[in-house]
Design an enzyme around this catalytic site. Structure first.
Site, short mmCIF file in Angstrom:
data_model
loop_
_atom_site.label_atom_id
_atom_site.label_comp_id
_atom_site.label_asym_id
_atom_site.label_seq_id
_atom_site.Cartn_x
_atom_site.Cartn_y
_atom_site.Cartn_z
N ASN A 103 0.86 -1.18 0.00
CA ASN A 103 0.00 0.00 0.00
C ASN A 103 0.90 1.23 0.00
OD1 ASN A 103 -1.88 2.00 0.43
ND2 ASN A 103 -2.45 1.36 2.50
N TRP A 104 1.06 1.82 -1.20
CA TRP A 104 1.99 2.95 -1.32
C TRP A 104 1.42 4.22 -0.66
CZ3 TRP A 104 4.12 2.94 -7.10
CH2 TRP A 104 4.87 1.77 -7.28
N LYS A 105 0.11 4.24 -0.41
CA LYS A 105 -0.55 5.45 0.14
C LYS A 105 -0.21 6.65 -0.76
CE LYS A 105 -0.41 3.30 4.65
NZ LYS A 105 -0.31 3.43 6.10
N HIS A 114 -9.70 1.46 4.41
CA HIS A 114 -8.45 1.61 5.18
C HIS A 114 -8.71 2.55 6.36
CE1 HIS A 114 -4.39 2.70 6.29
NE2 HIS A 114 -4.01 1.59 5.70
N GLU A 125 -7.10 4.90 7.56
CA GLU A 125 -6.86 6.32 7.29
C GLU A 125 -8.05 6.95 6.61
OE1 GLU A 125 -3.15 5.67 5.27
OE2 GLU A 125 -2.26 5.04 7.18
N GLU A 167 -5.94 -4.71 10.45
CA GLU A 167 -4.88 -3.74 10.73
C GLU A 167 -5.18 -3.00 12.03
OE1 GLU A 167 -2.80 -2.53 6.85
OE2 GLU A 167 -4.59 -1.30 6.98
N GLY A 222 2.12 2.34 10.86
CA GLY A 222 3.09 3.42 10.73
C GLY A 222 3.76 3.81 12.04
N SER A 252 2.96 -2.09 10.46
CA SER A 252 4.41 -2.19 10.69
C SER A 252 4.99 -3.56 10.35
CB SER A 252 4.76 -1.77 12.12
OG SER A 252 4.38 -0.40 12.32
N GLY A 283 4.80 1.36 4.83
CA GLY A 283 6.16 1.89 4.77
C GLY A 283 7.18 0.96 4.11
P1 PGA Z 1 2.51 0.35 7.71
O1 PGA Z 1 1.08 0.57 7.04
O2 PGA Z 1 3.06 -0.94 7.15
O3 PGA Z 1 3.33 1.54 7.29
O4 PGA Z 1 2.30 0.28 9.18
C1 PGA Z 1 0.19 -0.49 6.84
C2 PGA Z 1 -1.10 0.01 6.23
O5 PGA Z 1 -1.57 1.08 6.64
O6 PGA Z 1 -1.67 -0.61 5.32
#
Ligand code: PGA
Length: 258
Positions: free
Chosen positions: A13-15, A101, A103, A173, A179, A219, A241
Site C-alpha cells: 500500500n503505497w498510500k 483503510h 486512514e 490492521e 506506521g 508495521s 512503509g
Molecule cells: P505500515 O502501514 O506498514 O506503514 O504500518 C500499513 C497500512 O496502513 O496498510
C-alpha cells in the site's frame, strides 16, 4: 487446517507516496529480483490512481502479480468532483481495490454503511475488495477489539451472499500498529485472525471461512514478516512503509508461506 490452500498475499500500500518516476523504478527493482510465486501466492501493488495504468503494464507478464486501487467511490457515477468510480477502475482492467483503510475511515469519515456500498460496487464491477478492519488503541486497552472488529465485518460484509463473500480479501490492521513501528505480537495477530475466521465460519460455514485470505497490516517489515506470516490464520500482509523500499518488499514477498 489447510492454510496453504488459501491464497497467501503480499499487498503493498503505497498510500500518497512516491512520484511516478520513483514508482516505476520501485516496480522495476522488484521485478528484477525475479521472485517466482507458487500458485497459491500473490503480490498486489496498491498504487496511486495516476499510476494504475503504468503499474498494470509493468506487471503484465508477471504471473501472480496484480495492481489495486487504494479507494473508489461508493456511487455508480455522476457529479462527484474528484472521485473515481469502480466502473472506471474496471474499464482500465483493475481487479482489486482497498476498501475502508483506517486512514480513510478516520480522515474521510468513511462509515461501515458507506463501506458496505463500496464493497457492493466493487463486486458489481468484478473488483475484489481488500476490506480493512481493525481497532484503535483505546479499544484494545478496554479489551473490546473482538466486538469492534466483528461489528465492522457485520455492517460492511455480512449482507453479502456466500459466493460474493468468498471473493473478498480481509486485512486486519490494528490502528495502533500502523506506521508506528509497533506491531501486534504474533499471539495478538493469530488470536484476532482466528477470531475473524470464527465469525466468518459462524455466518458462512467453516469451508468458506477456511478459504478467505485474512492479511495482517501494521508495521510489517522485512525483519518480522516471516514470523507474522507463520501464524496459521495469517495469510500474508498489507504493507505500507516497508513496501516503498524494493529490498524490504522483496524480503516480505519471500516470507509468504510456501
Ligand atoms: P505500515 O502501514 O506498514 O506503514 O504500518 C500499513 C497500512 O496502513 O496498510
Amino acid at each position: 487446517m489447510k492454510s496453504t490452500m488459501r491464497k497467501q498475499i503480499a499487498a503493498a500500500n503505497w498510500k500518497m507516496n512516491l512520484t511516478y518516476q520513483q514508482g516505476e523504478k520501485l516496480l522495476d527493482e522488484i521485478f528484477h529480483a525475479r521472485i517466482s510465486l507458487a500458485p497459491h501466492q500473490q503480490v498486489i501493488f496498491a498504487v496511486p490512481f495516476p499510476y494504475l495504468i503504468m503499474a498494470k503494464s509493468e506487471v503484465a507478464d508477471e504471473t501472480g502479480y496484480n495492481i489495486a486501487a487504494q479507494n473508489c467511490n461508493e456511487k455508480q457515477s455522476g457529479a462527484y468532483t474528484g472521485e473515481v468510480s469502480a466502473e472506471m477502475l474496471k474499464s482500465i482492467g483493475i481487479k482489486y481495490c482497498i476498501v475502508g483503510h483506517s486512514e480513510r475511515r478516520e480522515y474521510y469519515l468513511e462509515t461501515n454503511k458507506m463501506l458496505a456500498d463500496k464493497v457492493n460496487i466493487c463486486l458489481q464491477n468484478n473488483i475484489t475488495p481488500i476490506f480493512c478492519c481493525g481497532e484503535a488503541l483505546s479499544i484494545r486497552e478496554k479489551n473490546q477489539q473482538n466486538e469492534f472488529v466483528q461489528q465492522q465485518l457485520e455492517e460492511s460484509l455480512f449482507h453479502l451472499p456466500e459466493e460474493n463473500l468468498r471473493q473478498v480479501i480481509i486485512a486486519y490492521e490494528p490502528i495502533w500498529a500502523i506506521g508506528t513501528g509497533r506491531t501486534a505480537s504474533t499471539q495478538q495477530a493469530q488470536e484476532m485472525h482466528q477470531y475473524i475466521r470464527s465469525i466468518l465460519a459462524g455466518k458462512y460455514g467453516q469451508e468458506v471461512a477456511d478459504q478467505v485470505s485474512v492479511l495482517y497490516g501494521g508495521s510489517v517489515k522485512a525483519g518480522n514478516a516471516a514470523e507474522i506470516f507463520s501464524c496459521p490464520d495469517v495469510d500474508g500482509g498489507l504493507v505500507g512503509g516497508a513496501s516503498l523500499v524494493a529490498q524490504d518488499f522483496i524480503q516480505i514477498i519471500k516470507a509468504l508461506k510456501q
